[in-house]
Scaffold this active site. Structure first.
Site, short mmCIF file in Angstrom:
data_model
loop_
_atom_site.label_atom_id
_atom_site.label_comp_id
_atom_site.label_asym_id
_atom_site.label_seq_id
_atom_site.Cartn_x
_atom_site.Cartn_y
_atom_site.Cartn_z
N TYR A 1 0.72 -1.18 -0.06
CA TYR A 1 -0.08 0.00 -0.07
C TYR A 1 0.84 1.31 0.06
O TYR A 1 0.18 2.52 -0.20
CB TYR A 1 -1.07 -0.14 1.09
N PHE B 1 -9.30 -5.20 11.76
CA PHE B 1 -10.53 -4.89 11.12
C PHE B 1 -10.56 -5.68 9.56
O PHE B 1 -11.48 -5.13 8.88
CB PHE B 1 -10.97 -3.48 11.15
#
Length: 410
Positions: A123, A410
């Site tokens: 990323y 998450f």
């Protein structure tokens, strides 16, 4: 057939999630995990890439509020469930989803986006920097002792049902959020994540257990959730697997760790995803036999650079002009003056003044929560000082007194 990107419809969720499981190796999650994530998914914030009737790409976002230095809770997009089918890699699928997602996040008014990466190298090219790290410990409790602070013996411990004690434990967690950057304030439904306990997650350990720490007046001061894994080789050498430990003061912290170290028939305590400045490092008699290790945790991206920088506080007065590179989100690119005056007021505006520092939005994201210093990034050649003294000034102002920490995924 051309690939189609569209917002997820609720009745497509199972197909969409089946694709995600395939992208992550094809091992189905437990029914409990699947049901929880289905209830937490925000379809309007979830994207699918479709090749005919097959889902070949996915990316979602949760609506979070994240603590930042100074204790403010900043709206943040919790990027999640990102996956590309193995048949459709290297075709621009991930880049197209990241492009659409960041445009949507900006339009929705969230200054930052955060994620946890399955692979740490992915990323950075989209402007995400590593903003928090996680500490793991495997402590040889047969040889490591604890030096506890005054007041530890006054803390009362009681075993509690994990489900029934959840409201009390959530009060502790909520009080801690403003104290440490990087912690998400739990939105309704997220409290269930800490109670997930499918048998497949236990790896031979017990069902989830909970111990609660109370002060003399009966007020809860902390809790720990854990499992015990029996091991018998040349005697009982069981392992205590710590899932969560949160406490409001040093005495409660020490009392909980002492309890976990002293569980009968065990010789090891393992704790993962701890803050890198965990007090346990200063309680143990032998850090080496606690086997600390560190890995990346939360990756953070500034989506609206001035709004994000104005949302946090700074530890010292600051007046610095930063030349920021951000090819993927060009609205952030350029020269910004960041000022924190003697009264603590913060402003961030575009400027034509000469730059004091040069850095990428990725590195600014790494420094944003205060755990990675601009000085350390400069030592790696990632930040360039153009005005003598500007680096030290900015690095001091950005730093946090406590290490930022993401307590759960998450």
């Amino acid at each position: 057939m051309a690939l189609e990107m569209r917002v997820l419809q609720s009745d497509e969720w199972d197909v969409w999630y089946d694709h995600l499981e395939l992208a992550f190796g094809g091992v189905p999650e437990s029914p409990q995990e699947r049901e929880l994530y289905k209830s937490l998914t925000e379809p309007g914030r979830s994207l699918g890439i479709w090749d005919g009737g097959a889902c070949v790409g996915s990316a979602g976002a949760f609506s979070f509020r994240l603590s930042v230095p100074g204790g403010a809770l900043v709206p943040a997009a919790g990027v999640t469930m990102v996956g590309v089918a193995p048949t459709h890699r290297r075709r621009g699928v991930l880049t197209s989803m990241m492009r659409r997602q960041l445009d949507d996040i900006r339009a929705g008014g969230e200054p930052i986006a955060v994620l946890t990466a399955s692979e740490a190298a992915i990323y950075g090219r989209f402007g995400y920097g590593i903003a928090t790290y996680a500490l793991s410990l495997t402590v040889d409790t047969a040889r490591v002792r604890l030096a506890v602070p005054p007041g530890t013996d006054e803390v009362r411990l009681r075993l509690a049902d994990p489900q029934k004690s959840l409201p009390e434990c959530e009060q502790v967690y909520a009080e801690l959020v403003a104290r440490r950057p990087g912690m998400p304030a739990r939105q309704p439904g997220w409290e269930r994540l800490s109670l997930l306990d499918p048998e497949a997650m236990r790896e031979g350990a017990s069902p989830l257990k909970c111990v609660v720490a109370e002060r003399a007046d009966g007020e809860i001061a902390g809790y720990a959730r854990y499992r015990v894994k029996p091991v018998y080789e040349h005697g009982w050498e069981g392992k205590v697997e710590v899932a969560d430990l949160d406490a409001l003061d040093p005495a409660a912290t020490a009392a909980l760790w002492r309890y976990l170290f002293g569980i009968d028939l065990t010789a090891t305590v393992r704790a993962g995803r701890r803050p890198v400045d965990d007090p346990l490092l200063h309680l143990v008699s032998d850090v080496r036999r606690s086997r600390p290790s560190v890995r990346d945790s939360l990756h953070l991206r500034l989506v609206d650079l001035p709004a994000a920088l104005e949302a946090r506080s700074y530890g010292a007065p600051l007046d610095v002009v930063m030349e920021v590179e951000d090819a993927f989100c060009p609205w952030n690119e350029g020269r910004w003056r960041l000022v924190r005056d003697a009264d603590g007021a913060v402003g961030c505006t575009r400027t034509a003044d000469p730059a004091d520092l040069e850095l990428s939005v990725r590195d600014l994201g790494s420094a944003y929560l205060g755990g990675t210093t601009l000085t350390s990034l400069a030592a790696a050649g990632r930040v360039r000082e153009l005005r003598p003294g500007a680096l030290a000034e900015a690095s001091r102002a950005f730093a946090s007194d406590v290490a930022p920490w993401l307590p759960h995924g998450f």
